[in-house]
Write an enzyme that holds these catalytic residues in place. Sequence first.
Site, PDB file in Angstrom:
ATOM      1  N   HIS A 174      -4.442  -8.684   3.811  1.00 53.67           N
ATOM      2  CA  HIS A 174      -5.656  -8.987   4.070  1.00 53.67           C
ATOM      3  C   HIS A 174      -5.757  -9.751   5.177  1.00 53.67           C
ATOM      4  O   HIS A 174      -5.768 -10.697   4.984  1.00 53.67           O
ATOM      5  CB  HIS A 174      -6.738  -9.161   2.378  1.00 53.67           C
ATOM      6  CG  HIS A 174      -6.469  -8.571   2.199  1.00 53.67           C
ATOM      7  ND1 HIS A 174      -6.262  -8.575   0.355  1.00 53.67           N
ATOM      8  CD2 HIS A 174      -5.998  -7.294   1.298  1.00 53.67           C
ATOM      9  CE1 HIS A 174      -6.070  -8.069  -0.664  1.00 53.67           C
ATOM     10  NE2 HIS A 174      -5.765  -7.491  -0.223  1.00 53.67           N
ATOM     11  N   ARG A 232       0.750  -1.179  -0.206  1.00 52.55           N
ATOM     12  CA  ARG A 232      -0.044   0.058   0.068  1.00 52.55           C
ATOM     13  C   ARG A 232       0.529   1.170   0.081  1.00 52.55           C
ATOM     14  O   ARG A 232       1.986   1.427   0.700  1.00 52.55           O
ATOM     15  CB  ARG A 232      -0.772  -0.088   0.786  1.00 52.55           C
ATOM     16  CG  ARG A 232      -1.960  -1.239   1.219  1.00 52.55           C
ATOM     17  CD  ARG A 232      -2.316  -1.038   2.629  1.00 52.55           C
ATOM     18  NE  ARG A 232      -3.629  -2.202   2.479  1.00 52.55           N
ATOM     19  CZ  ARG A 232      -3.124  -3.160   2.857  1.00 52.55           C
ATOM     20  NH1 ARG A 232      -2.091  -3.440   4.239  1.00 52.55           N
ATOM     21  NH2 ARG A 232      -4.255  -3.952   3.299  1.00 52.55           N
ATOM     22  N   HIS A 273      -2.213   2.800  -5.958  1.00 46.48           N
ATOM     23  CA  HIS A 273      -2.695   1.679  -5.667  1.00 46.48           C
ATOM     24  C   HIS A 273      -2.667   0.761  -6.877  1.00 46.48           C
ATOM     25  O   HIS A 273      -3.159  -0.746  -6.638  1.00 46.48           O
ATOM     26  CB  HIS A 273      -4.064   1.741  -5.376  1.00 46.48           C
ATOM     27  CG  HIS A 273      -4.845   1.127  -4.424  1.00 46.48           C
ATOM     28  ND1 HIS A 273      -3.826   1.010  -3.481  1.00 46.48           N
ATOM     29  CD2 HIS A 273      -5.893   0.010  -4.131  1.00 46.48           C
ATOM     30  CE1 HIS A 273      -4.833  -0.154  -2.240  1.00 46.48           C
ATOM     31  NE2 HIS A 273      -5.905  -0.296  -3.503  1.00 46.48           N
ATOM     32  N   TYR A 290      -8.548 -10.959  -7.145  1.00 46.45           N
ATOM     33  CA  TYR A 290      -7.206 -11.268  -7.841  1.00 46.45           C
ATOM     34  C   TYR A 290      -7.936 -12.454  -8.748  1.00 46.45           C
ATOM     35  O   TYR A 290      -6.439 -13.253  -9.317  1.00 46.45           O
ATOM     36  CB  TYR A 290      -5.868 -10.544  -6.678  1.00 46.45           C
ATOM     37  CG  TYR A 290      -5.975  -9.918  -6.560  1.00 46.45           C
ATOM     38  CD1 TYR A 290      -5.531  -8.555  -7.219  1.00 46.45           C
ATOM     39  CD2 TYR A 290      -5.773  -9.459  -4.895  1.00 46.45           C
ATOM     40  CE1 TYR A 290      -5.974  -7.322  -6.920  1.00 46.45           C
ATOM     41  CE2 TYR A 290      -5.810  -8.571  -4.246  1.00 46.45           C
ATOM     42  CZ  TYR A 290      -5.491  -6.814  -5.140  1.00 46.45           C
ATOM     43  OH  TYR A 290      -5.770  -5.643  -4.443  1.00 46.45           O
ATOM     44  N   ARG A 303      -0.351  -2.042  -6.936  1.00 45.52           N
ATOM     45  CA  ARG A 303      -0.995  -2.791  -5.621  1.00 45.52           C
ATOM     46  C   ARG A 303      -1.482  -4.077  -6.422  1.00 45.52           C
ATOM     47  O   ARG A 303      -1.301  -5.208  -6.549  1.00 45.52           O
ATOM     48  CB  ARG A 303      -1.191  -2.378  -4.525  1.00 45.52           C
ATOM     49  CG  ARG A 303      -1.409  -3.539  -3.985  1.00 45.52           C
ATOM     50  CD  ARG A 303      -2.340  -2.790  -2.212  1.00 45.52           C
ATOM     51  NE  ARG A 303      -2.997  -3.598  -1.516  1.00 45.52           N
ATOM     52  CZ  ARG A 303      -3.162  -4.066  -0.349  1.00 45.52           C
ATOM     53  NH1 ARG A 303      -0.893  -4.462   0.291  1.00 45.52           N
ATOM     54  NH2 ARG A 303      -3.743  -4.818   0.207  1.00 45.52           N
ATOM     55  N   LYS A 343      -2.789  -2.081   8.203  1.00 43.37           N
ATOM     56  CA  LYS A 343      -4.137  -1.692   8.335  1.00 43.37           C
ATOM     57  C   LYS A 343      -4.162  -1.872   9.801  1.00 43.37           C
ATOM     58  O   LYS A 343      -3.857  -3.121   9.801  1.00 43.37           O
ATOM     59  CB  LYS A 343      -5.387  -1.764   7.447  1.00 43.37           C
ATOM     60  CG  LYS A 343      -5.393  -0.600   5.727  1.00 43.37           C
ATOM     61  CD  LYS A 343      -6.466  -1.545   5.551  1.00 43.37           C
ATOM     62  CE  LYS A 343      -6.782  -0.573   4.724  1.00 43.37           C
ATOM     63  NZ  LYS A 343      -8.270  -1.071   3.409  1.00 43.37           N
TER      64      LYS A 343
END
Length: 353
Positions: free
Chosen positions: A324, A205, A297, A333, A300, A227
């Site tokens: 994630h 990120r 982004h 993906y 990514r 995150k």
Amino acid sequence: MLDFSLFVWYHRLCNYTKYLFRIIRFWTIKRKELSFMEALKYPPILEEFLNYFSTVKARSPNTIKAYAYDLILFFRFLKKRRGKVSDDIPFDEIDISDVDIDLIESVDLNDLYAYLSFVTNERSNTPPARARKVASLRSFYNYLYRKAKVISKNPTQELESPKLSVRHPIYLTLEESKKLLNSIDGPFKERDYAIITLFLNCGLRVSELVNINLDDIKEDKLTVIGKGNKQRTIYLNEACIKAISDYLKVRPKEGVKDKKALFLSKRLKRISVKTVQYLVKKHLKHANLEGKKYSAHKLRHTAATLMYRYGNVDIRTLQKLLGHSNVSTTQIYTHVDDSQLREAVNKNPLSQE
């Protein structure tokens, strides 16, 4: 006769002006929302919920703000629906400090769907926005029912989330990725090449990249904070190690204001998110790749797609690499493109008959 170049200049100026006004309007509204939320007195149970998710669950500040916004809106709607406020009080000025457990526990499934109908019709919420509100309500009521144990039933157990259309991520092809890397030039060539190489190989990120410190790299291991302040280890391949090594040879050593930072701006400070986004767009434009809504982004997305397609990486490994928390986020993906569909058809044993 009107000079054509003058006409082009005037047209661009008009577009830039419209864009500038949109930005100013957006941030004016956002500033009012945030300042009003900060001045608002929360009911104790909401403060307890937000504190729990901020400290124990380590949710990001943006997530906490989203929870607060969604639940404040819900409480106001609930008081209005129950007739607890006079009609002359504007909706956004309804006091929620007196919301108590009795009111919260009185909510049933019909109230929840009425709320979703309200944000759809009165607030023009899109399906993703409504899905977020459903998630906020579920988190709140799960906390009250399972953790705080202050309610005897959880009305969100039967609450369905809006159906969202599947969006395939925008990404660069392998050839476009190579073209981008080969086109990087300029006074900060080594730095920019290292940044884009990390994006394309590690799926970082932007916020993770700008916060990398020199001591976060140990041989082929890179430690990043993602995150929710979650730490994860990323293994660097040869391309990343070489790109970082080449950059460190020219990285300024004198007058550096943030000596820990890996990537520095031209002012010798830690590079900012805005600068990274700008330099990525600049190099995309230089590589004639700016017309497909690519961004930092999207690099990514590119890394994840290329690893899944060419690296035979399973979905769980990809989930861990990208940081994630939920595998459903990673599943975007697993899309296939036209060339894969064509290849699948051609592999049919009857294709040569």
